[in-house]
Design a protein around this motif. Structure first.
Motif, PDB file in Angstrom:
ATOM      1  N   LEU A  37       0.843  -1.191   0.000  1.00 45.80           N
ATOM      2  CA  LEU A  37       0.000   0.000   0.000  1.00 45.80           C
ATOM      3  C   LEU A  37       0.878   1.241   0.000  1.00 45.80           C
ATOM      4  CD1 LEU A  37      -2.797  -0.865   2.613  1.00 45.80           C
ATOM      5  CD2 LEU A  37      -2.931  -0.970   0.117  1.00 45.80           C
ATOM      6  N   ILE A  38       0.556   2.177  -0.906  1.00 47.96           N
ATOM      7  CA  ILE A  38       1.277   3.445  -0.993  1.00 47.96           C
ATOM      8  C   ILE A  38       0.256   4.572  -1.069  1.00 47.96           C
ATOM      9  CG2 ILE A  38       2.826   4.876  -2.385  1.00 47.96           C
ATOM     10  CD1 ILE A  38       4.111   2.320  -3.429  1.00 47.96           C
ATOM     11  N   ALA A  39       0.387   5.553  -0.202  1.00 45.43           N
ATOM     12  CA  ALA A  39      -0.454   6.754  -0.251  1.00 45.43           C
ATOM     13  C   ALA A  39       0.430   7.931  -0.639  1.00 45.43           C
ATOM     14  CB  ALA A  39      -1.117   7.005   1.095  1.00 45.43           C
ATOM     15  N   ILE A  83      -4.696  17.100   5.896  1.00 44.37           N
ATOM     16  CA  ILE A  83      -5.725  16.157   6.343  1.00 44.37           C
ATOM     17  C   ILE A  83      -5.038  14.891   6.823  1.00 44.37           C
ATOM     18  CG2 ILE A  83      -7.546  17.010   4.797  1.00 44.37           C
ATOM     19  CD1 ILE A  83      -6.940  14.625   2.956  1.00 44.37           C
ATOM     20  N   PHE A  84      -5.717  14.138   7.695  1.00 43.14           N
ATOM     21  CA  PHE A  84      -5.177  12.856   8.124  1.00 43.14           C
ATOM     22  C   PHE A  84      -5.356  11.834   7.006  1.00 43.14           C
ATOM     23  CE2 PHE A  84      -6.111  14.482  12.530  1.00 43.14           C
ATOM     24  CZ  PHE A  84      -4.776  14.497  12.949  1.00 43.14           C
ATOM     25  N   GLU A  85      -4.323  11.030   6.794  1.00 42.26           N
ATOM     26  CA  GLU A  85      -4.391   9.964   5.795  1.00 42.26           C
ATOM     27  C   GLU A  85      -5.252   8.829   6.344  1.00 42.26           C
ATOM     28  OE1 GLU A  85      -4.081   6.651   3.627  1.00 42.26           O
ATOM     29  OE2 GLU A  85      -2.917   6.578   5.486  1.00 42.26           O
ATOM     30  N   SER A  86      -6.294   8.449   5.612  1.00 48.46           N
ATOM     31  CA  SER A  86      -7.222   7.421   6.085  1.00 48.46           C
ATOM     32  C   SER A  86      -7.360   6.247   5.128  1.00 48.46           C
ATOM     33  CB  SER A  86      -8.611   8.026   6.329  1.00 48.46           C
ATOM     34  OG  SER A  86      -9.157   8.550   5.121  1.00 48.46           O
ATOM     35  N   ASN A  87      -7.006   6.466   3.861  1.00 43.85           N
ATOM     36  CA  ASN A  87      -7.230   5.405   2.872  1.00 43.85           C
ATOM     37  C   ASN A  87      -6.501   4.113   3.205  1.00 43.85           C
ATOM     38  OD1 ASN A  87      -8.867   7.083   1.419  1.00 43.85           O
ATOM     39  ND2 ASN A  87      -7.377   7.527  -0.199  1.00 43.85           N
ATOM     40  N   SER A  88      -5.246   4.228   3.660  1.00 40.69           N
ATOM     41  CA  SER A  88      -4.473   3.013   3.917  1.00 40.69           C
ATOM     42  C   SER A  88      -5.083   2.195   5.047  1.00 40.69           C
ATOM     43  CB  SER A  88      -3.016   3.359   4.234  1.00 40.69           C
ATOM     44  OG  SER A  88      -2.912   4.067   5.453  1.00 40.69           O
ATOM     45  N   TYR A  89      -5.727   2.860   6.006  1.00 39.06           N
ATOM     46  CA  TYR A  89      -6.348   2.137   7.118  1.00 39.06           C
ATOM     47  C   TYR A  89      -7.557   1.343   6.629  1.00 39.06           C
ATOM     48  CZ  TYR A  89      -3.367   4.854  10.211  1.00 39.06           C
ATOM     49  OH  TYR A  89      -2.279   5.403  10.841  1.00 39.06           O
ATOM     50  N   ALA A  90      -8.401   1.979   5.825  1.00 43.58           N
ATOM     51  CA  ALA A  90      -9.569   1.279   5.293  1.00 43.58           C
ATOM     52  C   ALA A  90      -9.147   0.176   4.336  1.00 43.58           C
ATOM     53  CB  ALA A  90     -10.495   2.272   4.585  1.00 43.58           C
ATOM     54  N   LEU A  91      -8.177   0.460   3.482  1.00 42.61           N
ATOM     55  CA  LEU A  91      -7.712  -0.548   2.527  1.00 42.61           C
ATOM     56  C   LEU A  91      -7.074  -1.728   3.235  1.00 42.61           C
ATOM     57  CD1 LEU A  91      -6.175   1.803  -0.183  1.00 42.61           C
ATOM     58  CD2 LEU A  91      -8.238   0.392  -0.430  1.00 42.61           C
ATOM     59  N   ALA A  92      -6.291  -1.458   4.280  1.00 43.75           N
ATOM     60  CA  ALA A  92      -5.671  -2.549   5.038  1.00 43.75           C
ATOM     61  C   ALA A  92      -6.733  -3.436   5.667  1.00 43.75           C
ATOM     62  CB  ALA A  92      -4.743  -1.980   6.105  1.00 43.75           C
ATOM     63  N   VAL A 110      -0.121  -7.524   4.179  1.00 42.17           N
ATOM     64  CA  VAL A 110      -0.098  -6.119   3.790  1.00 42.17           C
ATOM     65  C   VAL A 110       1.261  -5.515   4.124  1.00 42.17           C
ATOM     66  CG1 VAL A 110      -1.124  -3.845   4.158  1.00 42.17           C
ATOM     67  CG2 VAL A 110      -2.580  -5.887   4.120  1.00 42.17           C
ATOM     68  N   ILE A 111       1.854  -4.849   3.145  1.00 42.71           N
ATOM     69  CA  ILE A 111       3.107  -4.118   3.334  1.00 42.71           C
ATOM     70  C   ILE A 111       2.771  -2.635   3.152  1.00 42.71           C
ATOM     71  CG2 ILE A 111       5.502  -3.861   2.603  1.00 42.71           C
ATOM     72  CD1 ILE A 111       5.154  -6.604   1.161  1.00 42.71           C
ATOM     73  N   ASN A 112       2.723  -1.897   4.240  1.00 44.48           N
ATOM     74  CA  ASN A 112       2.272  -0.505   4.192  1.00 44.48           C
ATOM     75  C   ASN A 112       3.475   0.430   4.122  1.00 44.48           C
ATOM     76  OD1 ASN A 112       0.926   1.931   4.425  1.00 44.48           O
ATOM     77  ND2 ASN A 112      -0.520   1.147   5.947  1.00 44.48           N
ATOM     78  N   PHE A 113       3.588   1.132   3.013  1.00 49.36           N
ATOM     79  CA  PHE A 113       4.680   2.092   2.827  1.00 49.36           C
ATOM     80  C   PHE A 113       4.357   3.460   3.407  1.00 49.36           C
ATOM     81  CE2 PHE A 113       6.177  -1.166   0.112  1.00 49.36           C
ATOM     82  CZ  PHE A 113       7.518  -0.936  -0.148  1.00 49.36           C
ATOM     83  N   GLY A 114       3.143   3.623   3.923  1.00 50.32           N
ATOM     84  CA  GLY A 114       2.788   4.908   4.505  1.00 50.32           C
ATOM     85  C   GLY A 114       2.603   5.988   3.455  1.00 50.32           C
ATOM     86  N   VAL A 115       2.822   7.236   3.857  1.00 47.99           N
ATOM     87  CA  VAL A 115       2.602   8.387   2.975  1.00 47.99           C
ATOM     88  C   VAL A 115       3.911   8.754   2.274  1.00 47.99           C
ATOM     89  CG1 VAL A 115       1.932  10.807   2.844  1.00 47.99           C
ATOM     90  CG2 VAL A 115       0.759   9.270   4.444  1.00 47.99           C
TER      91      VAL A 115
END
Length: 411
Positions: A185-187, A204-213, A223-228
């Motif tokens: 995941l990349i935002a 704004i707070f990043e929320s997409n990666s939380y819902a997608l995860a 899930v490999i989360n690369f953050g923002v």
């Protein structure tokens, strides 16, 4: 692959989904797992039953077992024994005789019928039967549920909690399954801040990666989360190169429009291939699909609703195929809308709604309100999509519309 961003038209939703699925090659690597760790895993082989279920004829009632022919001339039988679940009666039960039997207990070979205790009167060792039973009444036959060597579950099935119970009833302790997918995941976006960081002007707070995860967890992938990642070409390129090296699929959110700071398309053109870039759907027009050297790529819009809807309707079906998992048929219904629905012809619209029954038992649906692509609560309060075809215009309350129930990945 054709870059649809260079063409003036938008690809129809159905064509985009078909094109994307045709471009997915399922994984083939397998591994062994225990039954207790198999929830949500995908079977890589058919499962055949090593036993009959139930393994023997047993009683469906608390009552009395006997040979049906014994009641042809007599209404009373002699009680000669008792069969309990786990403690079967091992003696003989001849004509004119019966045994006490409990639910689930093994039925002796001499018996073929069971009567419930409520229809019997017992005096000493004699049992009077008040109702003439048919041959085989209240008998559960060996293999009635599952026969030995029967294919119970097919290759490609995602195992549910009930499936695990079925497999346990067969005595199966280990399974061969396809390995888990690795999904990165990349935002992207300078305005996005991680939770805990202070919000500056315009942030704004990043929320997409939380819902997608969460959606991916329901899909049972790693899930490999690369953050923002900031809106910088070099940083985005480096993130995609690293993600491609680690993952089977890379999902980005944001950066798929055509603004001055949207570098994702440029980076993908440099290190991969783009199959299409714009879809005739709402929300979610700027959805991208393509291939990197080692993975497939899904580019979701940055707006939360657009990201969630395109993930649900496009990315998730593709990942299911990549898992080598059998697709589950969609639940589509028709219902009467109780609210007016704003719509202009041109794009297929997936509006969020709440489906229920009215007092007459008829299906009805109401809109969740504003359908803006930034209003994530429009999904949180919904349980379905109101699917309006591309050519559809405004819908008046009282009209019949097409409904698509939310999949479990939104739960």
């Amino acid at each position: 692959m054709v870059d649809c961003c260079a063409t003036p038209g938008l690809m129809p939703f159905e064509q985009a989904l078909e094109t994307m699925l045709a471009g997915i090659t399922p994984i083939t690597e397998v591994e062994r797992t225990t039954l207790t760790e198999s929830l949500g895993r995908v079977l890589s082989t058919d499962i055949t039953s090593p036993i009959n279920v139930p393994p023997h004829n047993n009683s469906a009632m608390d009552g009395y077992a006997f040979a049906n022919a014994s009641l042809a001339k007599h209404s009373s039988l002699i009680l000669v024994g008792r069969s309990m679940a786990g403690q079967p009666y091992e003696g003989a039960c001849g004509k004119g005789e019966c045994i006490r039997i409990m639910t689930g207990a093994k039925i002796p070979a001499d018996c073929d019928t069971v009567e419930m205790q409520e229809n019997c009167q017992v005096v000493d060792n004699s049992v009077k039967f008040e109702v003439q039973r048919e041959l085989g009444d209240h008998v559960r036959y060996a293999g009635e549920d599952i026969n030995k060597n029967q294919v119970v579950f097919s290759k490609g099935r995602r195992l549910s909690a009930i499936d695990i119970g079925v497999l346990a009833s067969l005595g199966i302790q280990e399974l061969t399954v396809f390995r888990k997918l690795n999904v990165a995941l990349i935002a992207t976006g300078d305005e996005l801040k991680a939770l805990g960081e202070p919000l500056g002007s315009g942030d704004i707070f990043e929320s997409n990666s939380y819902a997608l995860a969460g959606m991916l967890e329901n899909l049972n992938v790693n899930v490999i989360n690369f953050g923002v990642i900031v809106d910088d070409e070099t940083a985005i390129r480096e993130a995609f190169i690293q993600a491609d090296a680690l993952a089977d699929a890379v999902i980005s959110s944001g950066g798929v429009s055509v603004g001055d700071a949207d570098y994702t398309k440029l980076v993908l053109e440099q290190i991969g291939e783009i199959a299409f870039w714009k879809i005739a759907m709402k929300p979610g027009k700027p959805f991208a699909f393509g291939k990197l050297p080692n993975s497939v790529f899904f580019g979701l819009p940055g707006n939360p609703v657009s990201a969630m809807v395109t993930a649900d309707l496009l990315a998730i079906p593709a990942l299911i195929k990549l898992q080598n998992c059998l697709a589950v048929p969609l639940i589509k219904l028709k219902a009467k809308t109780l609210t007016d629905l704003r719509k202009s012809p041109g794009r297929m619209d997936f509006q969020r709604g709440v489906i229920s029954y009215d007092n007459n038992g008829e299906l009805i649906v109401t809109s969740t309100g504003s359908q803006g692509s930034g209003i994530l609560t429009s999904i949180a309060s919904a349980n379905c999509y109101i699917v309006l075809p591309a050519e559809q215009g405004r819908v008046q309350a009282g009209e019949i519309v097409n409904i698509r129930l939310f999949e479990r990945y939104f739960s």
